[in-house]
Design a protein around this motif. Structure first.
Motif, PDB file in Angstrom:
ATOM      1  N   SER A  16       0.824  -1.205   0.000  1.00  0.00           N
ATOM      2  CA  SER A  16       0.000   0.000   0.000  1.00  0.00           C
ATOM      3  C   SER A  16       0.861   1.259   0.000  1.00  0.00           C
ATOM      4  N   ALA A  17       1.986   1.235   0.717  1.00  0.00           N
ATOM      5  CA  ALA A  17       2.848   2.411   0.776  1.00  0.00           C
ATOM      6  C   ALA A  17       3.471   2.710  -0.578  1.00  0.00           C
ATOM      7  N   PHE A  18       3.951   1.688  -1.277  1.00  0.00           N
ATOM      8  CA  PHE A  18       4.573   1.919  -2.582  1.00  0.00           C
ATOM      9  C   PHE A  18       3.547   2.423  -3.593  1.00  0.00           C
ATOM     10  N   CYS A  19       2.355   1.843  -3.584  1.00  0.00           N
ATOM     11  CA  CYS A  19       1.323   2.282  -4.532  1.00  0.00           C
ATOM     12  C   CYS A  19       0.914   3.723  -4.270  1.00  0.00           C
ATOM     13  N   LEU A  20       0.634   4.060  -3.020  1.00  0.00           N
ATOM     14  CA  LEU A  20       0.173   5.406  -2.695  1.00  0.00           C
ATOM     15  C   LEU A  20       1.289   6.437  -2.870  1.00  0.00           C
ATOM     16  N   ALA A  21       2.517   6.080  -2.505  1.00  0.00           N
ATOM     17  CA  ALA A  21       3.614   7.030  -2.651  1.00  0.00           C
ATOM     18  C   ALA A  21       3.910   7.319  -4.118  1.00  0.00           C
ATOM     19  N   LEU A  22       3.816   6.296  -4.961  1.00  0.00           N
ATOM     20  CA  LEU A  22       4.027   6.522  -6.397  1.00  0.00           C
ATOM     21  C   LEU A  22       2.927   7.403  -6.971  1.00  0.00           C
ATOM     22  N   LEU A  23       1.684   7.210  -6.526  1.00  0.00           N
ATOM     23  CA  LEU A  23       0.601   8.089  -6.967  1.00  0.00           C
ATOM     24  C   LEU A  23       0.815   9.519  -6.496  1.00  0.00           C
ATOM     25  N   SER A  24       1.332   9.645  -5.270  1.00  0.00           N
ATOM     26  CA  SER A  24       1.496  10.976  -4.691  1.00  0.00           C
ATOM     27  C   SER A  24       2.660  11.742  -5.294  1.00  0.00           C
ATOM     28  N   ALA A  25       3.775  11.058  -5.535  1.00  0.00           N
ATOM     29  CA  ALA A  25       4.991  11.743  -5.974  1.00  0.00           C
ATOM     30  C   ALA A  25       5.305  11.542  -7.452  1.00  0.00           C
ATOM     31  N   GLY A  26       4.456  10.840  -8.169  1.00  0.00           N
ATOM     32  CA  GLY A  26       4.787  10.507  -9.548  1.00  0.00           C
ATOM     33  C   GLY A  26       4.610  11.634 -10.541  1.00  0.00           C
ATOM     34  N   TRP A  27       3.631  12.523 -10.310  1.00  0.00           N
ATOM     35  CA  TRP A  27       3.350  13.588 -11.282  1.00  0.00           C
ATOM     36  C   TRP A  27       3.207  14.923 -10.554  1.00  0.00           C
ATOM     37  N   PRO A  28       4.291  15.452  -9.993  1.00  0.00           N
ATOM     38  CA  PRO A  28       4.178  16.696  -9.216  1.00  0.00           C
ATOM     39  C   PRO A  28       3.904  17.932 -10.066  1.00  0.00           C
ATOM     40  N   ASP A  29       4.159  17.862 -11.374  1.00  0.00           N
ATOM     41  CA  ASP A  29       3.996  19.029 -12.242  1.00  0.00           C
ATOM     42  C   ASP A  29       2.675  19.027 -12.986  1.00  0.00           C
ATOM     43  N   ARG A  30       1.750  18.140 -12.627  1.00  0.00           N
ATOM     44  CA  ARG A  30       0.461  18.081 -13.293  1.00  0.00           C
ATOM     45  C   ARG A  30      -0.652  18.347 -12.284  1.00  0.00           C
ATOM     46  N   VAL A  31      -1.773  18.877 -12.800  1.00  0.00           N
ATOM     47  CA  VAL A  31      -2.885  19.219 -11.913  1.00  0.00           C
ATOM     48  C   VAL A  31      -3.438  17.965 -11.239  1.00  0.00           C
ATOM     49  N   LEU A  32      -3.635  16.906 -12.024  1.00  0.00           N
ATOM     50  CA  LEU A  32      -4.138  15.655 -11.457  1.00  0.00           C
ATOM     51  C   LEU A  32      -3.160  15.090 -10.430  1.00  0.00           C
ATOM     52  N   GLY A  33      -1.870  15.197 -10.702  1.00  0.00           N
ATOM     53  CA  GLY A  33      -0.875  14.712  -9.757  1.00  0.00           C
ATOM     54  C   GLY A  33      -0.906  15.473  -8.439  1.00  0.00           C
ATOM     55  N   ARG A  34      -1.115  16.782  -8.509  1.00  0.00           N
ATOM     56  CA  ARG A  34      -1.185  17.573  -7.276  1.00  0.00           C
ATOM     57  C   ARG A  34      -2.430  17.219  -6.465  1.00  0.00           C
ATOM     58  N   TRP A  35      -3.546  16.988  -7.156  1.00  0.00           N
ATOM     59  CA  TRP A  35      -4.752  16.574  -6.437  1.00  0.00           C
ATOM     60  C   TRP A  35      -4.588  15.190  -5.816  1.00  0.00           C
ATOM     61  N   LEU A  36      -3.956  14.284  -6.547  1.00  0.00           N
ATOM     62  CA  LEU A  36      -3.680  12.968  -5.983  1.00  0.00           C
ATOM     63  C   LEU A  36      -2.748  13.064  -4.777  1.00  0.00           C
ATOM     64  N   ASP A  37      -1.778  13.953  -4.861  1.00  0.00           N
ATOM     65  CA  ASP A  37      -0.854  14.138  -3.754  1.00  0.00           C
ATOM     66  C   ASP A  37      -1.602  14.608  -2.508  1.00  0.00           C
ATOM     67  N   ARG A  38      -2.478  15.570  -2.660  1.00  0.00           N
ATOM     68  CA  ARG A  38      -3.243  16.063  -1.511  1.00  0.00           C
ATOM     69  C   ARG A  38      -4.164  14.983  -0.953  1.00  0.00           C
ATOM     70  N   LEU A  39      -4.774  14.213  -1.847  1.00  0.00           N
ATOM     71  CA  LEU A  39      -5.662  13.143  -1.396  1.00  0.00           C
ATOM     72  C   LEU A  39      -4.895  12.076  -0.625  1.00  0.00           C
ATOM     73  N   VAL A  40      -3.755  11.669  -1.161  1.00  0.00           N
ATOM     74  CA  VAL A  40      -2.947  10.638  -0.495  1.00  0.00           C
ATOM     75  C   VAL A  40      -2.430  11.142   0.847  1.00  0.00           C
ATOM     76  N   GLN A  41      -1.998  12.403   0.901  1.00  0.00           N
ATOM     77  CA  GLN A  41      -1.521  12.947   2.170  1.00  0.00           C
ATOM     78  C   GLN A  41      -2.630  12.997   3.209  1.00  0.00           C
ATOM     79  N   GLY A  42      -3.829  13.384   2.792  1.00  0.00           N
ATOM     80  CA  GLY A  42      -4.942  13.436   3.736  1.00  0.00           C
ATOM     81  C   GLY A  42      -5.332  12.069   4.247  1.00  0.00           C
ATOM     82  N   VAL A  43      -5.397  11.093   3.321  1.00  0.00           N
ATOM     83  CA  VAL A  43      -5.769   9.731   3.729  1.00  0.00           C
ATOM     84  C   VAL A  43      -4.703   9.123   4.636  1.00  0.00           C
TER      85      VAL A  43
END
Length: 225
Positions: A16-43
């Motif tokens: 779970s950590a590898f999947c969520l961390a890759l979603l969170s840190a994989g696309w920092p320069d995209r709008v969807l990536g930033r939203w995923l990052d915020r969602l993963v951090q909150g969860v």
């Protein structure tokens, strides 16, 4: 029973950590990536704050009592087959692994972000390596060293957490035995269990040191003679 339960929880935590961390840190320069990052951090922040025994009660209420997907408590024994035994351990493994996985997610995310801004990553990007190749071939392997160290520490917490979780799910493991020993004031049994847990932590720490040397050749002892 405590050892397979802790190993299952460690596998759930790591996956779970590898999947969520890759979603969170994989696309920092995209709008969807930033939203995923915020969602993963909150969860992950919410999951870290939930005690494992309370997580177990929530899983029993939702997945066992309401949906009937897993047994609420008890263990049928390995003599009934591998499938029923594994099915009985899924909920307690989730209760143990998900909070630790949330903590590991936050650590791995920071490691991925830190390594992504390193000079050798900029050089690899300038050579034309794709984003996926950078993430899987360069960033993730370099972040694995710190994650392996944290996983070794987490295994100790998982073994300690089985004391409460095994009582919530009525599992016949070392945690349940320790709880009964406390109630009966059986000091020799408690001393034996403590010695066993300490020995397991020492063994796991030794294995983690070996894995760290395999992952990072710079940690290996060199012959200077």
């Amino acid at each position: 029973l405590s050892l397979p339960l802790a190993l299952m929880a460690l596998a759930i935590s790591t996956a779970s950590a590898f999947c969520l961390a890759l979603l969170s840190a994989g696309w920092p320069d995209r709008v969807l990536g930033r939203w995923l990052d915020r969602l993963v951090q909150g969860v992950s922040l919410g999951m870290v704050a939930v005690p494992n025994f309370y997580m177990g009660m929530i899983l029993i209420l939702i997945l066992a009592l309401n949906l009937g997907m897993f047994p609420a408590s008890g263990f049928p024994g390995w003599d009934r087959g591998f499938g029923p035994g594994l099915r009985a351990l899924i909920l307690p493994a989730l209760a143990l692994g998900l909070p630790q996985g949330a903590l590991l997610t936050r650590i791995l995310r920071e490691e991925l972000r830190r390594i992504a801004t390193s000079d050798f990553i900029r050089t690899a990007r300038a050579k034309g390596i794709s984003r996926g190749g950078l993430l899987l071939g360069h960033i993730l392997p370099n972040a694995a060293l710190g994650v392996v160290t944290v996983m070794g520490l987490q295994f100790s917490f998982l073994l300690a957490g089985t004391i409460l979780v095994e009582n919530v799910f009525a599992l016949p493991g070392l945690g349940r035995l320790a709880y009964l020993a406390v109630g009966q004031r059986d000091l020799p049994l408690l001393q034996s269990l403590s010695l066993l847990l300490v020995a397991s932590v020492v063994v796991v720490s030794f294995v983690v040191d070996l894995l760290a040397q395999i992952l990072d050749p710079r940690l290996r002892i060199r012959d200077i003679t």
